[in-house]
Motif scaffolding. Structure first.
Motif, PDB file in Angstrom:
ATOM      1  N   ASN A   1      26.652 -25.570  18.504  1.00 33.02           N
ATOM      2  CA  ASN A   1      25.852 -24.365  18.271  1.00 33.02           C
ATOM      3  C   ASN A   1      24.378 -24.654  17.974  1.00 33.02           C
ATOM      4  O   ASN A   1      23.502 -23.921  18.456  1.00 33.02           O
ATOM      5  N   PRO A   2      24.040 -25.708  17.201  1.00 33.00           N
ATOM      6  CA  PRO A   2      22.614 -26.002  16.969  1.00 33.00           C
ATOM      7  C   PRO A   2      21.830 -26.239  18.257  1.00 33.00           C
ATOM      8  O   PRO A   2      20.631 -25.922  18.319  1.00 33.00           O
ATOM      9  N   PHE A   3      22.503 -26.764  19.284  1.00 31.81           N
ATOM     10  CA  PHE A   3      21.821 -26.955  20.571  1.00 31.81           C
ATOM     11  C   PHE A   3      21.368 -25.616  21.143  1.00 31.81           C
ATOM     12  O   PHE A   3      20.246 -25.490  21.657  1.00 31.81           O
ATOM     13  N   PHE A   4      22.234 -24.585  21.062  1.00 24.88           N
ATOM     14  CA  PHE A   4      21.892 -23.274  21.611  1.00 24.88           C
ATOM     15  C   PHE A   4      20.856 -22.564  20.737  1.00 24.88           C
ATOM     16  O   PHE A   4      20.045 -21.790  21.250  1.00 24.88           O
ATOM     17  N   VAL A   5      20.878 -22.825  19.443  1.00 24.67           N
ATOM     18  CA  VAL A   5      19.821 -22.310  18.564  1.00 24.67           C
ATOM     19  C   VAL A   5      18.478 -22.908  18.977  1.00 24.67           C
ATOM     20  O   VAL A   5      17.460 -22.193  19.078  1.00 24.67           O
ATOM     21  N   PHE A   6      18.483 -24.230  19.245  1.00 23.12           N
ATOM     22  CA  PHE A   6      17.267 -24.915  19.689  1.00 23.12           C
ATOM     23  C   PHE A   6      16.812 -24.403  21.054  1.00 23.12           C
ATOM     24  O   PHE A   6      15.615 -24.198  21.295  1.00 23.12           O
ATOM     25  N   LEU A   7      17.779 -24.156  21.964  1.00 28.13           N
ATOM     26  CA  LEU A   7      17.458 -23.630  23.290  1.00 28.13           C
ATOM     27  C   LEU A   7      16.764 -22.272  23.177  1.00 28.13           C
ATOM     28  O   LEU A   7      15.752 -22.025  23.861  1.00 28.13           O
ATOM     29  N   GLU A   8      17.264 -21.408  22.316  1.00 33.28           N
ATOM     30  CA  GLU A   8      16.651 -20.092  22.160  1.00 33.28           C
ATOM     31  C   GLU A   8      15.274 -20.182  21.511  1.00 33.28           C
ATOM     32  O   GLU A   8      14.392 -19.374  21.814  1.00 33.28           O
ATOM     33  N   THR A   9      15.100 -21.174  20.643  1.00 39.96           N
ATOM     34  CA  THR A   9      13.770 -21.401  20.063  1.00 39.96           C
ATOM     35  C   THR A   9      12.772 -21.773  21.150  1.00 39.96           C
ATOM     36  O   THR A   9      11.632 -21.281  21.175  1.00 39.96           O
ATOM     37  N   ILE A  10      13.196 -22.636  22.069  1.00 37.93           N
ATOM     38  CA  ILE A  10      12.334 -23.032  23.195  1.00 37.93           C
ATOM     39  C   ILE A  10      12.009 -21.826  24.071  1.00 37.93           C
ATOM     40  O   ILE A  10      10.864 -21.643  24.507  1.00 37.93           O
ATOM     41  N   ILE A  11      13.043 -20.997  24.342  1.00 39.04           N
ATOM     42  CA  ILE A  11      12.853 -19.816  25.185  1.00 39.04           C
ATOM     43  C   ILE A  11      11.834 -18.858  24.554  1.00 39.04           C
ATOM     44  O   ILE A  11      10.916 -18.362  25.219  1.00 39.04           O
ATOM     45  N   LYS A  12      11.967 -18.615  23.259  1.00 37.46           N
ATOM     46  CA  LYS A  12      11.036 -17.709  22.569  1.00 37.46           C
ATOM     47  C   LYS A  12       9.626 -18.288  22.534  1.00 37.46           C
ATOM     48  O   LYS A  12       8.635 -17.553  22.694  1.00 37.46           O
ATOM     49  N   PHE A  13       9.524 -19.621  22.338  1.00 33.49           N
ATOM     50  CA  PHE A  13       8.219 -20.274  22.341  1.00 33.49           C
ATOM     51  C   PHE A  13       7.570 -20.170  23.724  1.00 33.49           C
ATOM     52  O   PHE A  13       6.358 -19.938  23.842  1.00 33.49           O
ATOM     53  N   SER A  14       8.393 -20.325  24.770  1.00 35.50           N
ATOM     54  CA  SER A  14       7.884 -20.196  26.138  1.00 35.50           C
ATOM     55  C   SER A  14       7.327 -18.807  26.376  1.00 35.50           C
ATOM     56  O   SER A  14       6.286 -18.636  27.017  1.00 35.50           O
ATOM     57  N   LYS A  15       8.018 -17.792  25.853  1.00 35.61           N
ATOM     58  CA  LYS A  15       7.542 -16.419  26.031  1.00 35.61           C
ATOM     59  C   LYS A  15       6.202 -16.202  25.324  1.00 35.61           C
ATOM     60  O   LYS A  15       5.303 -15.527  25.853  1.00 35.61           O
ATOM     61  N   SER A  16       6.058 -16.798  24.130  1.00 31.81           N
ATOM     62  CA  SER A  16       4.794 -16.643  23.410  1.00 31.81           C
ATOM     63  C   SER A  16       3.637 -17.306  24.150  1.00 31.81           C
ATOM     64  O   SER A  16       2.499 -16.839  24.074  1.00 31.81           O
ATOM     65  N   LEU A  17       3.925 -18.395  24.881  1.00 31.37           N
ATOM     66  CA  LEU A  17       2.889 -19.080  25.663  1.00 31.37           C
ATOM     67  C   LEU A  17       2.570 -18.338  26.953  1.00 31.37           C
ATOM     68  O   LEU A  17       1.403 -18.193  27.337  1.00 31.37           O
ATOM     69  N   VAL A  18       3.629 -17.870  27.616  1.00 31.16           N
ATOM     70  CA  VAL A  18       3.468 -17.276  28.948  1.00 31.16           C
ATOM     71  C   VAL A  18       2.886 -15.872  28.861  1.00 31.16           C
ATOM     72  O   VAL A  18       2.048 -15.473  29.678  1.00 31.16           O
TER      73      VAL A  18
END
Length: 443
Positions: free
Chosen positions: A412-429
């Motif tokens: 589960n921590p992997f998917f928490v980290f994945l969603e963190t990356i996704i949200k960070f990508s949205k803030s950049l894009v």
């Protein structure tokens, strides 16, 4: 079989698609293109081929018009009230105190809404994994039509799904289990049982990726992340398609071929496997399309011929499939993959090139339906498709198969980290570009 056709299968499929949209949607532009195509057909192939094709088109025209007329008759003849309904268990969705699900009654499907009266009732429906018969006061009404320019037309959406009324369930007087189930009803129940089992035994957000990628189901609690994926232009990663079908069909064939079964026997066994897999994923158009294409590929029918026969098969099996956005996009992607040859590329270059071709090739269609485009979705699709295809899907499949014996929640921590990356990508894009919707002629 192909050599006996008067024209190439993909040419016949093209003519049938024009005829389809004229019969179902009354698109005049399609009729004009169809008449021009028939004129060129006569010039290129002569009278004999023209008559053979026209006969085929006449058969499908009768079929399409009959289906369209039946749909309108059923829509007009829908009752005003129901007293008993049978739930379709894998459509249950609980959002706070709002319960929604689909039901079947007298051969028709209805979309039901019900306001939950207590937390106990909420918990009951969240964990319900059997087909139930409900008795109570059920009032039927037409769904909300399109209210704003370019807005979502809920009534048309449901109509294309074969649902002609929404049902407001005001009170429940009796709930009992349905004892006798058909084969397809049993598949709906098995799908619901798998979804509930995942939700009980695995934490969020891991459970969302497991139900989404394995069974094509995303819970309401995933809506926030779903908006993020949509903004990035990669929500289609959760739309079950050729990636998942290729993986599971490949795994099925690998196991039985390794057991020593003859290839032609495995081809036959793949048909019932495909039927069960389609049921466990909710009978989505993209999955059925991929399964049919896989079956035709076993017969040696490849590329555009394969796509054409799949299209014609679905015209018979699911006449409404090209009236849905999902069906159109699924065949858009399939056409691009069939039209361009990627076979000479290495594995990773093939994946990256396919993602680029699909993203650019489908852009006009995506703009027509959604009016926006995220330029970085090209890169993000390539990266995340590779991750989902080669890592996440196989791992989640392995974890689910082991779940009756051991619950592996450490991922589960992997998917928490994945969603963190996704949200960070949205803030950049940032937000996607708004192009607007092109007219049908420009499209």
């Amino acid at each position: 079989m192909i050599k006996y056709l008067p024209i190439k299968p993909i040419q016949l499929a093209f003519l049938l698609t024009l005829l389809y949209y004229f019969c179902f949607e009354k698109v005049v532009l399609c009729l004009i293109l169809l008449l021009l195509a028939l004129l060129f057909l006569w010039q290129q192939y002569g009278w004999k081929a023209w008559c053979q094709v026209s006969l085929c088109l006449a058969f499908f025209a009768i079929f399409f018009l009959t289906k369209a007329n039946q749909t309108e008759q059923v829509y007009q003849a829908a009752p005003a009230h129901l007293t008993k309904i049978q739930m379709i268990p894998d459509t249950i969705s609980v959002n706070g105190d709002l319960l929604s699900f689909r039901v079947k009654e007298a051969g028709q499907i209805y979309q039901v809404f019900y306001t939950l009266k207590s937390e106990k009732e909420q918990e009951f429906f969240k964990n319900l994994n059997q087909t139930m018969l409900l008795s109570g006061q059920v009032d039927l009404e037409e769904a909300t039509p399109q209210r704003n320019f370019g807005g979502f037309d809920y009534r048309t959406y449901l109509k294309h799904e074969g649902i002609y009324r929404i049902a407001n369930l005001s009170s429940i007087t009796e709930i009992r289990q349905q004892s006798s189930l058909s084969f397809f009803e049993r598949l709906h129940e098995l799908r619901r049982q798998a979804i509930v089992s995942i939700q009980r035994n695995f934490p969020a957000p891991m459970q969302h990726y497991m139900t989404g990628l394995l069974f094509g189901y995303l819970d309401k609690s995933f809506d926030e992340m779903s908006d993020v994926y949509t903004s990035l232009g990669i929500i289609h990663l959760f739309a079950l398609s050729g990636m998942q079908v290729g993986f599971f069909v490949g795994l099925f064939r690998f196991i039985f071929l390794r057991l020593g079964l003859r290839r032609d026997y495995v081809d036959i066994l793949q048909i019932p496997f495909s039927l069960v897999y389609a049921g466990l994923t909710g009978f989505s158009v993209s999955v059925i399309r991929s399964l049919i294409q896989s079956a035709f590929a076993n017969l040696g029918i490849k590329k555009l011929d394969n796509l054409a026969f799949t299209l014609m098969t679905l015209f018979i099996l699911m006449p409404n499939f090209l009236l849905t956005t999902g069906g159109i996009l699924s065949f858009t992607y399939a056409f691009i993959l069939s039209f361009i040859d990627f076979d000479e590329l290495s594995h990773y270059r093939k994946i990256l090139t396919e993602c680029l071709a699909i993203s650019l090739g489908s852009l006009p269609v995506l703009l027509y339906f959604f009016s926006v485009f995220q330029p970085l979705s090209l890169l993000l699709t390539a990266i995340f498709s590779l991750a989902f295809d080669t890592l996440i899907l196989p791992v989640l499949t392995f974890v689910f198969l082991l779940s009756p014996l051991v619950k592996i929640t450490a991922l589960n921590p992997f998917f928490v980290f994945l969603e963190t990356i996704i949200k960070f990508s949205k803030s950049l894009v940032g937000t996607p570009l708004v192009f607007g919707r092109p007219s049908l002629g420009i499209l």
